[in-house]
Design a protein around this motif. Structure first.
Motif, mmCIF file in Angstrom:
data_model
loop_
_atom_site.group_PDB
_atom_site.id
_atom_site.type_symbol
_atom_site.label_atom_id
_atom_site.label_comp_id
_atom_site.label_asym_id
_atom_site.label_seq_id
_atom_site.Cartn_x
_atom_site.Cartn_y
_atom_site.Cartn_z
ATOM 1 N N THR A 252 -9.974 0.541 -6.803
ATOM 2 C CA THR A 252 -9.328 -0.722 -6.469
ATOM 3 C C THR A 252 -10.009 -1.820 -7.270
ATOM 4 O O THR A 252 -11.189 -2.117 -7.066
ATOM 5 C CB THR A 252 -9.438 -1.031 -4.973
ATOM 6 N N TRP B 247 -4.380 -0.703 -8.672
ATOM 7 C CA TRP B 247 -4.569 0.134 -7.493
ATOM 8 C C TRP B 247 -5.289 1.431 -7.843
ATOM 9 O O TRP B 247 -5.192 1.922 -8.978
ATOM 10 C CB TRP B 247 -3.208 0.458 -6.863
ATOM 11 N N LYS C 267 -12.919 9.013 -5.703
ATOM 12 C CA LYS C 267 -11.827 9.976 -5.743
ATOM 13 C C LYS C 267 -11.972 10.970 -4.605
ATOM 14 O O LYS C 267 -13.037 11.556 -4.416
ATOM 15 C CB LYS C 267 -11.826 10.703 -7.088
ATOM 16 N N ILE D 217 1.296 0.417 -10.058
ATOM 17 C CA ILE D 217 -0.161 0.560 -10.151
ATOM 18 C C ILE D 217 -0.844 -0.745 -10.539
ATOM 19 O O ILE D 217 -2.032 -0.933 -10.257
ATOM 20 C CB ILE D 217 -0.550 1.682 -11.126
ATOM 21 N N THR E 297 -4.239 6.748 -12.604
ATOM 22 C CA THR E 297 -5.058 7.831 -13.151
ATOM 23 C C THR E 297 -4.999 7.771 -14.676
ATOM 24 O O THR E 297 -4.171 7.060 -15.260
ATOM 25 C CB THR E 297 -4.552 9.212 -12.690
ATOM 26 N N ILE F 204 -0.172 4.789 3.859
ATOM 27 C CA ILE F 204 0.187 4.952 2.454
ATOM 28 C C ILE F 204 1.453 4.164 2.154
ATOM 29 O O ILE F 204 2.449 4.267 2.868
ATOM 30 C CB ILE F 204 0.374 6.440 2.108
ATOM 31 N N THR G 198 3.885 2.717 -1.368
ATOM 32 C CA THR G 198 4.120 2.868 -2.801
ATOM 33 C C THR G 198 4.103 1.497 -3.460
ATOM 34 O O THR G 198 4.816 0.584 -3.027
ATOM 35 C CB THR G 198 5.458 3.578 -3.066
ATOM 36 N N SER H 5 -4.513 4.305 -7.182
ATOM 37 C CA SER H 5 -3.562 5.379 -7.478
ATOM 38 C C SER H 5 -3.361 5.576 -8.975
ATOM 39 O O SER H 5 -2.787 6.586 -9.402
ATOM 40 C CB SER H 5 -2.219 5.076 -6.813
ATOM 41 N N ALA I 209 3.310 4.315 -7.514
ATOM 42 C CA ALA I 209 2.522 5.452 -7.036
ATOM 43 C C ALA I 209 2.062 5.162 -5.610
ATOM 44 O O ALA I 209 1.823 4.005 -5.245
ATOM 45 C CB ALA I 209 1.311 5.693 -7.944
ATOM 46 N N PRO I 210 1.926 6.192 -4.788
ATOM 47 C CA PRO I 210 1.456 5.983 -3.406
ATOM 48 C C PRO I 210 -0.019 5.631 -3.375
ATOM 49 O O PRO I 210 -0.827 6.202 -4.118
ATOM 50 C CB PRO I 210 1.728 7.342 -2.739
ATOM 51 N N THR I 211 -0.370 4.702 -2.501
ATOM 52 C CA THR I 211 -1.765 4.272 -2.380
ATOM 53 C C THR I 211 -2.044 3.841 -0.951
ATOM 54 O O THR I 211 -1.127 3.466 -0.203
ATOM 55 C CB THR I 211 -2.060 3.126 -3.364
ATOM 56 N N TYR I 212 -3.295 3.882 -0.557
ATOM 57 C CA TYR I 212 -3.683 3.448 0.780
ATOM 58 C C TYR I 212 -3.716 1.920 0.855
ATOM 59 O O TYR I 212 -4.194 1.246 -0.066
ATOM 60 C CB TYR I 212 -5.071 3.968 1.143
#
Length: 374
Positions: free
Chosen positions: A64, A143, A354, A131, A147, A126, A128, A145, A101-104
């Motif tokens: 984050t 975020w 991660k 990013i 990568t 979660i 979406t 999420s 992307a899904p994220t907390y």
């Protein structure tokens, strides 16, 4: 005594009538002037000098990243923000920066006092999100999420050529108008799933060279623990970990057997690379060290069920005094010279971003700690 009534022609009543008449007249005159002279509605103020203190953003993928710096220069709120004109420096379109992307996201405050994983998970959900976004405060957020596969990191050769750099503009707007702030740059670093991360190169992801002998390909850098009064079993000298001598090093790495997808394991290896039984670390307060649950103690390691990232939120708690790092610290006592009890300790301040099954390994490479009494 009977109440006395104010007569209609009393001075007080007359004053009240005059007061309201003046208010009514003022309202009529103001309305008439507005129609006659076609006065515009009052607008919000937006300064010509709205800006950001930093226009080169260098977030780390997989974490984050909140990046602030907006200066409204007294412009009227509410202000809205929009990222526009996203492109590479050579004009190529950018297609990855807003990948959903899904994220907390947290729905209730994390305190560090939660008694179970279920209690922690009940405080977040979660959603979406793209990013990369700009928030209503003017803060940018990348975020966790994101990568390396979704968002290509900056070049491995550490260059910042224009054709490899994503540019964008930000439209700042309120009802008084809008301003366009041009030529932001975002240069994301590749994922560094843990800290300290001096053991690998931030650009390439490969092992980092030894800081004292950077050209020697056979050597590499390591995470170093702190060591307090840790005496060597053979030399009876204080063990050290620095650029000159690495009696102990730390590995933060995934493990593949015995985890559940959200585990953290603490391991100590001796000079023969075999585990040292955790029972030797008799002063360690295992249940207060990590915000974890279902502690498993074996003769090879101690393992927790945890929620990632660690720390979950960058606020001070009993598990992360400074907010940004948790602490793995092991200690033990023995009888020293003169019959006094002496305590040795070692540890590392760390973060893991991660989710997975991770282990923190303390490796005593040259000699083991001395546990025997004098």
């Amino acid at each position: 005594m009977r109440n006395r009534k104010i007569k209609p022609n009393s001075p007080m009543k007359s004053i009240i009538y005059k007061y309201f008449a003046l208010l009514l007249l003022a309202a009529i005159l103001f309305s008439g002037c507005k129609k006659i002279f076609d006065l515009p509605d009052e607008k919000d103020y937006i300064s010509n000098n709205v800006n950001f203190s930093n226009k080169i953003l260098e977030p780390i993928i997989g974490r984050t990243n909140l990046i602030g710096g907006f200066n409204s220069d007294n412009s009227t709120n509410p202000i809205t923000f929009e990222i526009v004109n996203v492109r590479f420096g050579d004009g190529k379109p950018v297609n990855d920066l807003f990948t959903p992307a899904p994220t907390y996201v947290w729905t209730a405050p994390y305190t560090g006092l939660e008694k179970s994983l279920a209690e922690i998970e009940a405080k977040r959900k979660i959603e979406t999100h793209p990013i990369f976004e700009i928030r209503s405060s003017g803060e940018f957020i990348l975020w966790p999420s994101a990568t390396n596969q979704i968002l290509k990191p900056r070049p491995t050769d550490s260059t910042n050529f224009s054709q490899d750099t994503r540019f964008f503009d930000v439209k700042v707007k309120n009802s008084g108008g809008e301003r366009l702030i041009r030529d932001f740059q975002i240069r994301p670093f590749r994922e560094r799933p843990y800290e300290p991360s001096n053991d690998f190169n931030a650009y390439t992801g490969l092992p980092a060279p030894d800081p004292k002998f950077p050209l020697d390909k056979k050597l590499r850098d390591y995470i170093r623990p702190y060591l307090n009064n840790v005496i060597g079993a053979t030399s009876s000298l204080n063990l050290v970990s620095n650029n000159d001598k690495k009696d102990a090093v730390v590995y933060i790495r995934p493990f593949t057997s015995g985890g559940n997808g959200h585990s953290l394991r603490i391991v100590v290896l001796g000079k023969d690379s075999l585990p040292i039984d955790p029972k030797f670390f008799n002063e360690t307060v295992w249940d207060k060290m990590i915000h974890g649950f279902n502690i498993q103690k074996t003769d090879k390691y101690v393992q927790y069920d945890v929620a990632y990232p660690i720390p979950l939120v960058e606020i001070p708690t009993s598990y992360a005094r400074g907010g940004s790092r948790a602490k793995a610290e092991l200690s033990y006592s023995r009888i020293g010279f003169g019959g006094t009890r002496t305590v040795g300790s070692f540890g590392v301040d760390f973060a893991i971003y991660k989710a997975g099954d991770w282990e923190i390994v303390f490796h005593f490479k040259n000699e083991n700690p001395k546990f025997a009494n004098e």
